[in-house]
Design a protein around this motif. Structure first.
Motif, PDB file in Angstrom:
ATOM      1  N   LYS A   1      15.359 -30.212  -4.912  1.00  0.00           N
ATOM      2  CA  LYS A   1      14.611 -31.386  -5.371  1.00  0.00           C
ATOM      3  C   LYS A   1      13.113 -31.188  -5.164  1.00  0.00           C
ATOM      4  N   TRP A   2      12.721 -30.596  -4.034  1.00  0.00           N
ATOM      5  CA  TRP A   2      11.307 -30.369  -3.722  1.00  0.00           C
ATOM      6  C   TRP A   2      10.692 -29.395  -4.727  1.00  0.00           C
ATOM      7  N   VAL A   3      11.388 -28.291  -5.001  1.00  0.00           N
ATOM      8  CA  VAL A   3      10.880 -27.291  -5.943  1.00  0.00           C
ATOM      9  C   VAL A   3      10.822 -27.874  -7.351  1.00  0.00           C
ATOM     10  N   SER A   4      11.824 -28.630  -7.758  1.00  0.00           N
ATOM     11  CA  SER A   4      11.801 -29.203  -9.107  1.00  0.00           C
ATOM     12  C   SER A   4      10.670 -30.219  -9.241  1.00  0.00           C
ATOM     13  N   ARG A   5      10.361 -30.967  -8.186  1.00  0.00           N
ATOM     14  CA  ARG A   5       9.246 -31.914  -8.216  1.00  0.00           C
ATOM     15  C   ARG A   5       7.919 -31.163  -8.337  1.00  0.00           C
ATOM     16  N   LEU A   6       7.773 -30.063  -7.594  1.00  0.00           N
ATOM     17  CA  LEU A   6       6.549 -29.256  -7.684  1.00  0.00           C
ATOM     18  C   LEU A   6       6.374 -28.692  -9.094  1.00  0.00           C
ATOM     19  N   LEU A   7       7.441 -28.191  -9.682  1.00  0.00           N
ATOM     20  CA  LEU A   7       7.359 -27.634 -11.030  1.00  0.00           C
ATOM     21  C   LEU A   7       7.037 -28.714 -12.058  1.00  0.00           C
ATOM     22  N   ALA A   8       7.587 -29.903 -11.899  1.00  0.00           N
ATOM     23  CA  ALA A   8       7.290 -30.999 -12.825  1.00  0.00           C
ATOM     24  C   ALA A   8       5.817 -31.403 -12.725  1.00  0.00           C
TER      25      ALA A   8
END
Length: 73
Positions: free
Chosen positions: A19-26
């Protein structure tokens, strides 16, 4: 039983990391889209102000800078 607890804890950690990585990528994608829109707007704005035609340029041997050719009458 402790193995199940450890597996659940590892799964929760992996999910939180995902979730943290996907938020950073978004956020990075949103920033890139905003910068691209700003760049497109700047290019469109610059298109209205066409550059001035300086004619033929010749190199100044002393400075090495290209300048418009002087007309000799």
């Amino acid at each position: 039983m402790p193995q199940v607890f450890a597996l659940m804890l590892a799964g929760a950690g992996l999910y939180a990391g995902y979730k943290w990585v996907s938020r950073l990528l978004a956020e990075a994608e949103e920033g890139a889209r905003k910068r691209e829109a700003d760049l497109r707007e700047a290019v469109a704005r610059r298109g209205r102000d066409a550059p001035k035609d300086l004619g033929t340029l010749e190199r100044d041997p002393q400075t090495g800078v290209y300048r418009p050719r002087t007309k000799s009458f």
